[in-house]
Write an enzyme that holds these catalytic residues in place. Sequence first.
Site, mmCIF file in Angstrom:
data_model
loop_
_atom_site.group_PDB
_atom_site.id
_atom_site.type_symbol
_atom_site.label_atom_id
_atom_site.label_comp_id
_atom_site.label_asym_id
_atom_site.label_seq_id
_atom_site.Cartn_x
_atom_site.Cartn_y
_atom_site.Cartn_z
ATOM 1 N N VAL A 129 48.206 33.599 49.408
ATOM 2 C CA VAL A 129 46.860 33.377 49.947
ATOM 3 C C VAL A 129 46.236 32.072 49.448
ATOM 4 O O VAL A 129 45.260 31.587 50.035
ATOM 5 C CB VAL A 129 45.898 34.555 49.635
ATOM 6 C CG1 VAL A 129 46.373 35.834 50.306
ATOM 7 C CG2 VAL A 129 45.721 34.745 48.136
ATOM 8 N N ASN A 178 41.813 41.519 48.792
ATOM 9 C CA ASN A 178 42.050 42.226 47.530
ATOM 10 C C ASN A 178 42.900 41.410 46.558
ATOM 11 O O ASN A 178 42.795 41.584 45.345
ATOM 12 C CB ASN A 178 42.728 43.565 47.837
ATOM 13 C CG ASN A 178 43.348 44.173 46.603
ATOM 14 O OD1 ASN A 178 42.659 44.732 45.762
ATOM 15 N ND2 ASN A 178 44.665 44.024 46.458
ATOM 16 N N TYR A 220 38.231 34.329 35.333
ATOM 17 C CA TYR A 220 38.244 35.526 36.182
ATOM 18 C C TYR A 220 36.812 35.942 36.509
ATOM 19 O O TYR A 220 36.462 36.150 37.668
ATOM 20 C CB TYR A 220 38.978 36.667 35.476
ATOM 21 C CG TYR A 220 38.992 37.956 36.256
ATOM 22 C CD1 TYR A 220 39.937 38.169 37.248
ATOM 23 C CD2 TYR A 220 38.053 38.959 36.013
ATOM 24 C CE1 TYR A 220 39.954 39.348 37.974
ATOM 25 C CE2 TYR A 220 38.055 40.136 36.736
ATOM 26 C CZ TYR A 220 39.010 40.334 37.718
ATOM 27 O OH TYR A 220 39.004 41.500 38.443
ATOM 28 N N ALA A 268 34.140 34.160 36.508
ATOM 29 C CA ALA A 268 33.500 33.164 37.385
ATOM 30 C C ALA A 268 34.039 33.260 38.804
ATOM 31 O O ALA A 268 33.296 33.100 39.781
ATOM 32 C CB ALA A 268 33.718 31.762 36.823
ATOM 33 N N SER A 269 35.329 33.533 38.935
ATOM 34 C CA SER A 269 35.916 33.602 40.280
ATOM 35 C C SER A 269 35.302 34.763 41.062
ATOM 36 O O SER A 269 35.131 34.672 42.280
ATOM 37 C CB SER A 269 37.437 33.754 40.197
ATOM 38 O OG SER A 269 37.816 35.061 39.794
ATOM 39 N N LYS A 270 34.979 35.845 40.361
ATOM 40 C CA LYS A 270 34.403 36.995 41.057
ATOM 41 C C LYS A 270 32.949 36.725 41.458
ATOM 42 O O LYS A 270 32.490 37.210 42.493
ATOM 43 C CB LYS A 270 34.529 38.248 40.195
ATOM 44 C CG LYS A 270 35.982 38.707 40.016
ATOM 45 C CD LYS A 270 36.656 38.971 41.366
ATOM 46 C CE LYS A 270 38.071 39.513 41.214
ATOM 47 N NZ LYS A 270 38.694 39.811 42.530
ATOM 48 N N ILE A 304 39.249 50.063 36.468
ATOM 49 C CA ILE A 304 40.131 50.873 37.297
ATOM 50 C C ILE A 304 41.502 50.864 36.627
ATOM 51 O O ILE A 304 41.972 49.813 36.167
ATOM 52 C CB ILE A 304 40.237 50.286 38.724
ATOM 53 C CG1 ILE A 304 38.835 50.072 39.323
ATOM 54 C CG2 ILE A 304 41.074 51.207 39.616
ATOM 55 C CD1 ILE A 304 38.008 51.306 39.512
#
Lengths: 250, 255
Positions: A55, A81, A144, A146-148, A176
């Site tokens: 992706v 996802n 991570y 920051a990417s979210k 999770i």
Amino acid sequence: MRLKGKTALVTGGRQGIGRAIVERLADEGARVMTCGRAYRPSDLPKEIGWQVADVSDGASVRKLAGQVRATFGGLSILVNNAGVQIEKTLAETTDADWDRLMGTNAKGVFLCCREMIPLMERGGSIINIGSVSGNTADPGLALYNASKAFVHGLTRSIAVDHGPAIRCNAILPGWIMTGMADAAFALASDPDRAKADALSRHPAGRFGQGSDIAALAAWLACDEAGFATGQCYTLDGGLTAASPLNPGLF
Amino acid sequence: MNGGADNASLGNRIAVVTGGCGGIGTAICERFVREGATVYAADIAGDSRSAARYLSLDVTCEDSIRAMMERIGDEQGRLDILVNAAGIEIESTIEETTLADWNRIFAINVTGMFLACKHALSLLRRAGGGSIINFGSYDGFIADPGLAAYCATKGAVHALTRAMACDHGPENIRVNAVCPGYVDTPMLQGFFGSSGDIDSLRQAVQDVHPVRRYGTPEDVANLVNWLAGDEARYASGQLWVLDGGLTAQVQQMRL
């Protein structure tokens, strides 16, 4: 069978949350295609389509869009996802780490949305997997987190620019139980104790499962959620409703 | 399939909806009945337009709340779902809000919710846990003009929702709030009515939503139904904004 007649693409469906969403959307009647960077997993149900795709690579995502068009004609549901996690502070993070993490978690969502939106008919639903870490920081996961936050911002923009034809929402999972969570616990000096502490901070009394996230994804994908758009919905067993300072745990 | 919407997803559940005869409350009762639940529509007046059982309730009165829970306990022995949908709106700034108005809206929107939750706990425990769904509002995050006290009550609902989720989660009691934006109800007509021509307002309000419409009571009932059932078993302590994308945008400047 709320998704009968719908078609869905779920990125990163090899394992974990992605796999749970793939199987749930298929259970609800959708025709589902998923993708990953390597070979088709041997245990993927045969009615699920698999494409090798990266992706973070524009040409690969364009090819994926071509395969969606050839297989389904159009697309009703896109679930972004695919994601990676690198357990480092900012100071430890290399340029190569940036390219790998932001390539998948940020650019990947951008590329998949850009290439798939033209295939999505009226009434389409895009579901991005954000994270509670995009709102409040998990230690040692700088890029991570920051990417979210990027994913959450992009979710709102897509909802505003591409409504009413397309709805776009994000699901923000807490802890999770996946390989990714185990990798984060492995950072602790005593992973078992860290896990017990984390568990006691969940009002739900347990960690989440892929099927919990899939249940919300299925709702957001279907017409029941027709008025839901532009939102970032947290699903974390109550973790972030409570203050991180819990005197009962000292 | 586990808990899909095609079949009864709330079979054998006992539910009570305060404000159950109002615009959104009626839609929730109808949905719960369709999903197989035994539903009590509790309201101050009127009759249940749905197939729910009507219960007379004044949420501001602790005795009235106690009597309701006693009756449900006598008839059903437990409670699985509590929806706190009773609420009012007062269209004024604080300057025009009397102390009596202020106390009244807090009594209904906040104290009523507190009392219903407090006295539902023992029945929810008898069911082995349950789902509480409160009515917050997007007005608990950002203000609509001329709704000062209403906005404040919804902020209180949001904070109490998180606090109860934190305290009662270990007993398997989930607590969430739904936070609707503009929903087509008598309350919205009242809000429009205070601001001039309803028809031109209606079009303008629709156009500012990314989904180009405002919500229906059924839209809200769809979310409440999801939160009430087992599908949402990991959802707790959250404020679920449902607003057609309205608050994903910054204010639309007319430049």
